[in-house]
Design a protein around this motif. Structure first.
Motif, PDB file in Angstrom:
ATOM      1  N   GLU A 177       0.832  -1.208   0.000  1.00  0.00           N
ATOM      2  CA  GLU A 177       0.000   0.000   0.000  1.00  0.00           C
ATOM      3  C   GLU A 177       0.860   1.250   0.000  1.00  0.00           C
ATOM      4  O   GLU A 177       0.516   2.255  -0.640  1.00  0.00           O
ATOM      5  N   LEU A 178       1.983   1.206   0.702  1.00  0.00           N
ATOM      6  CA  LEU A 178       2.904   2.342   0.706  1.00  0.00           C
ATOM      7  C   LEU A 178       3.417   2.626  -0.699  1.00  0.00           C
ATOM      8  O   LEU A 178       3.495   3.777  -1.126  1.00  0.00           O
ATOM      9  N   MET A 179       3.770   1.553  -1.395  1.00  0.00           N
ATOM     10  CA  MET A 179       4.274   1.709  -2.757  1.00  0.00           C
ATOM     11  C   MET A 179       3.190   2.288  -3.662  1.00  0.00           C
ATOM     12  O   MET A 179       3.463   3.160  -4.502  1.00  0.00           O
ATOM     13  N   ALA A 180       1.967   1.820  -3.497  1.00  0.00           N
ATOM     14  CA  ALA A 180       0.870   2.315  -4.326  1.00  0.00           C
ATOM     15  C   ALA A 180       0.560   3.779  -4.021  1.00  0.00           C
ATOM     16  O   ALA A 180       0.212   4.560  -4.910  1.00  0.00           O
ATOM     17  N   LEU A 181       0.703   4.154  -2.754  1.00  0.00           N
ATOM     18  CA  LEU A 181       0.347   5.508  -2.325  1.00  0.00           C
ATOM     19  C   LEU A 181       1.449   6.521  -2.595  1.00  0.00           C
ATOM     20  O   LEU A 181       1.211   7.625  -3.104  1.00  0.00           O
ATOM     21  N   TYR A 182       2.704   6.142  -2.268  1.00  0.00           N
ATOM     22  CA  TYR A 182       3.809   7.089  -2.352  1.00  0.00           C
ATOM     23  C   TYR A 182       4.771   6.832  -3.513  1.00  0.00           C
ATOM     24  O   TYR A 182       5.618   7.672  -3.809  1.00  0.00           O
ATOM     25  N   GLY A 183       4.660   5.648  -4.125  1.00  0.00           N
ATOM     26  CA  GLY A 183       5.576   5.323  -5.211  1.00  0.00           C
ATOM     27  C   GLY A 183       6.930   4.881  -4.697  1.00  0.00           C
ATOM     28  O   GLY A 183       7.194   4.868  -3.489  1.00  0.00           O
ATOM     29  N   GLN A 184       7.801   4.532  -5.636  1.00  0.00           N
ATOM     30  CA  GLN A 184       9.131   4.038  -5.280  1.00  0.00           C
ATOM     31  C   GLN A 184       9.939   5.078  -4.511  1.00  0.00           C
ATOM     32  O   GLN A 184      10.606   4.765  -3.529  1.00  0.00           O
ATOM     33  N   GLU A 185       9.856   6.331  -4.945  1.00  0.00           N
ATOM     34  CA  GLU A 185      10.634   7.387  -4.287  1.00  0.00           C
ATOM     35  C   GLU A 185      10.198   7.593  -2.842  1.00  0.00           C
ATOM     36  O   GLU A 185      11.014   7.732  -1.939  1.00  0.00           O
ATOM     37  N   GLY A 186       8.881   7.595  -2.622  1.00  0.00           N
ATOM     38  CA  GLY A 186       8.375   7.767  -1.263  1.00  0.00           C
ATOM     39  C   GLY A 186       8.777   6.614  -0.368  1.00  0.00           C
ATOM     40  O   GLY A 186       9.127   6.810   0.800  1.00  0.00           O
ATOM     41  N   TYR A 187       8.706   5.398  -0.927  1.00  0.00           N
ATOM     42  CA  TYR A 187       9.111   4.231  -0.149  1.00  0.00           C
ATOM     43  C   TYR A 187      10.584   4.325   0.229  1.00  0.00           C
ATOM     44  O   TYR A 187      10.964   4.008   1.366  1.00  0.00           O
ATOM     45  N   ARG A 188      11.434   4.747  -0.697  1.00  0.00           N
ATOM     46  CA  ARG A 188      12.866   4.853  -0.422  1.00  0.00           C
ATOM     47  C   ARG A 188      13.153   5.853   0.702  1.00  0.00           C
ATOM     48  O   ARG A 188      14.070   5.677   1.506  1.00  0.00           O
ATOM     49  N   GLN A 189      12.353   6.918   0.765  1.00  0.00           N
ATOM     50  CA  GLN A 189      12.522   7.893   1.855  1.00  0.00           C
ATOM     51  C   GLN A 189      12.162   7.264   3.194  1.00  0.00           C
ATOM     52  O   GLN A 189      12.864   7.461   4.197  1.00  0.00           O
ATOM     53  N   LEU A 190      11.068   6.504   3.226  1.00  0.00           N
ATOM     54  CA  LEU A 190      10.679   5.810   4.458  1.00  0.00           C
ATOM     55  C   LEU A 190      11.743   4.784   4.845  1.00  0.00           C
ATOM     56  O   LEU A 190      12.028   4.595   6.038  1.00  0.00           O
ATOM     57  N   GLU A 191      12.329   4.139   3.861  1.00  0.00           N
ATOM     58  CA  GLU A 191      13.381   3.157   4.096  1.00  0.00           C
ATOM     59  C   GLU A 191      14.594   3.821   4.747  1.00  0.00           C
ATOM     60  O   GLU A 191      15.147   3.301   5.728  1.00  0.00           O
ATOM     61  N   ALA A 192      14.996   4.976   4.209  1.00  0.00           N
ATOM     62  CA  ALA A 192      16.147   5.692   4.769  1.00  0.00           C
ATOM     63  C   ALA A 192      15.869   6.148   6.197  1.00  0.00           C
ATOM     64  O   ALA A 192      16.736   6.064   7.077  1.00  0.00           O
ATOM     65  N   GLN A 193      14.653   6.617   6.455  1.00  0.00           N
ATOM     66  CA  GLN A 193      14.289   7.059   7.804  1.00  0.00           C
ATOM     67  C   GLN A 193      14.297   5.886   8.782  1.00  0.00           C
ATOM     68  O   GLN A 193      14.732   6.025   9.932  1.00  0.00           O
ATOM     69  N   ALA A 194      13.821   4.733   8.318  1.00  0.00           N
ATOM     70  CA  ALA A 194      13.803   3.550   9.183  1.00  0.00           C
ATOM     71  C   ALA A 194      15.224   3.117   9.545  1.00  0.00           C
ATOM     72  O   ALA A 194      15.500   2.735  10.689  1.00  0.00           O
ATOM     73  N   ILE A 195      16.139   3.180   8.586  1.00  0.00           N
ATOM     74  CA  ILE A 195      17.544   2.848   8.853  1.00  0.00           C
ATOM     75  C   ILE A 195      18.110   3.772   9.931  1.00  0.00           C
ATOM     76  O   ILE A 195      18.773   3.329  10.879  1.00  0.00           O
ATOM     77  N   ASP A 196      17.833   5.068   9.798  1.00  0.00           N
ATOM     78  CA  ASP A 196      18.335   6.029  10.794  1.00  0.00           C
ATOM     79  C   ASP A 196      17.776   5.733  12.182  1.00  0.00           C
ATOM     80  O   ASP A 196      18.489   5.834  13.192  1.00  0.00           O
ATOM     81  N   ARG A 197      16.485   5.367  12.258  1.00  0.00           N
ATOM     82  CA  ARG A 197      15.888   5.051  13.563  1.00  0.00           C
ATOM     83  C   ARG A 197      16.548   3.837  14.179  1.00  0.00           C
ATOM     84  O   ARG A 197      16.833   3.803  15.385  1.00  0.00           O
ATOM     85  N   ILE A 198      16.800   2.833  13.362  1.00  0.00           N
ATOM     86  CA  ILE A 198      17.409   1.599  13.878  1.00  0.00           C
ATOM     87  C   ILE A 198      18.823   1.871  14.374  1.00  0.00           C
ATOM     88  O   ILE A 198      19.227   1.368  15.432  1.00  0.00           O
TER      89      ILE A 198
END
Length: 305
Positions: A177-198
């Protein structure tokens, strides 16, 4: 004389009341001078600044003369009206001449990779210290990252985290659903933020990431810098067979060239995956054999401390 301890744990003698009585007027004077200088440099009459900030001209005049003990709330309104950060008006360093203030402003506007490079220069750490006890498993889907990561985490007594699960937990919706809503670019931003949190919350864990993370340079560089990376690899036919064994027929459905595409992806990413600190080939290995090899690798190389 009593002592105080700052947030770094450093202890020093507390200031007596006479010293504090001298500090406060100096601060009020400094703030007034900064407000006046900022206003004059922008060519803003006091009446205009009053209209923009909602602070009366009379009070602004007292403030600029070093006679107005302005509240934080009103000072913030003045700072916004002058298009300045409030710390510019109260800090000890002159914001118009201080290299430290200029560097701080440039740092805020830089990309994450540049910010990290600056931190590395100013507070250098060894790669081992920077990576702590964090292990990241990279590689294509079907290599065994999730299976081996989960089992190794239990065996070693450290947390196992799947990056997509972390992203879903934070966003409250499935990756599809994230991919459908935000696209690949939006997902990649969430991915980068998740890495920083971890990185910020875990000194020791095993992380499994999606195969495509290596195609995002800044995020992958961040992973390489803060995790002991291991490329979990397998032959293309084993990748495909394992995905299908999980009940997912999508890679082959209506796509007779799926295997050739998989080989092409592996070839194109080989150099990127090869930047990992270690590699583990799970081809023709049972899960138990691969797990034993992974645990031995992690322990012998001291990846988890």
């Amino acid at each position: 004389m009593s002592e105080i301890t700052n947030f770094r744990g450093e202890t020093r003698p507390a200031q007596d009341k006479s010293e504090i009585d001298q500090v406060v007027p100096a601060l009020i004077s400094r703030v007034g001078e900064r407000v006046r200088k900022a206003r004059e440099r922008k060519g803003i009459p006091r009446r205009v600044l009053s209209d923009r900030s909602g602070v009366s001209p009379r009070y602004l005049a007292q403030l600029e003369a070093g006679e107005g003990n302005i509240s934080i709330g009103l000072l913030q309104r003045v700072a916004v009206a002058l298009d300045h950060r409030i710390e510019w008006l109260i800090g000890e360093e002159d914001p118009w001449t201080s290299d430290a203030v200029r560097v701080a402003d440039l740092y805020r506007g830089a990309t994450s990779s540049i910010q990290q490079a600056v931190l590395d220069l100013l507070a250098p750490q060894t790669p081992e210290t920077q990576r702590a006890g964090r292990v990241c498993l990279v590689g294509l889907r079907g290599a065994g990252k999730s299976t081996l990561g989960s089992m190794a985490g239990k065996e070693l007594g450290i947390p196992f985290v799947e990056l997509n699960s972390e992203i879903e937990s934070q966003s409250g919706m499935p990756v599809s659903e994230l991919m459908a809503l935000y696209g690949q670019e939006g997902y990649r931003q969430l991915e980068a933020q998740a890495i920083d949190r971890i990185i910020a919350t875990h000194d020791s864990l095993i992380l499994a990431v999606a195969g495509g993370i290596v195609a995002e340079p800044e995020t992958y560089t961040n992973v390489l810098a803060h995790f002991h990376t291991i490329w979990i690899k397998a032959r293309p036919d084993e990748h495909m067979a394992r995905v299908r064994a999980q009940g997912d027929e999508r890679p082959m459905a209506g796509n007779p060239e799926a295997m050739e595409q998989l080989r092409s992806i592996l070839t194109s990413r080989e150099a990127l995956y090869g930047r990992s600190l270690a590699q583990l080939d799970t081809s023709d290995q049972t899960v138990d054999q691969s797990l034993a090899s992974l645990i031995t690798m992690v322990q012998e190389r001291g990846f988890t401390g």
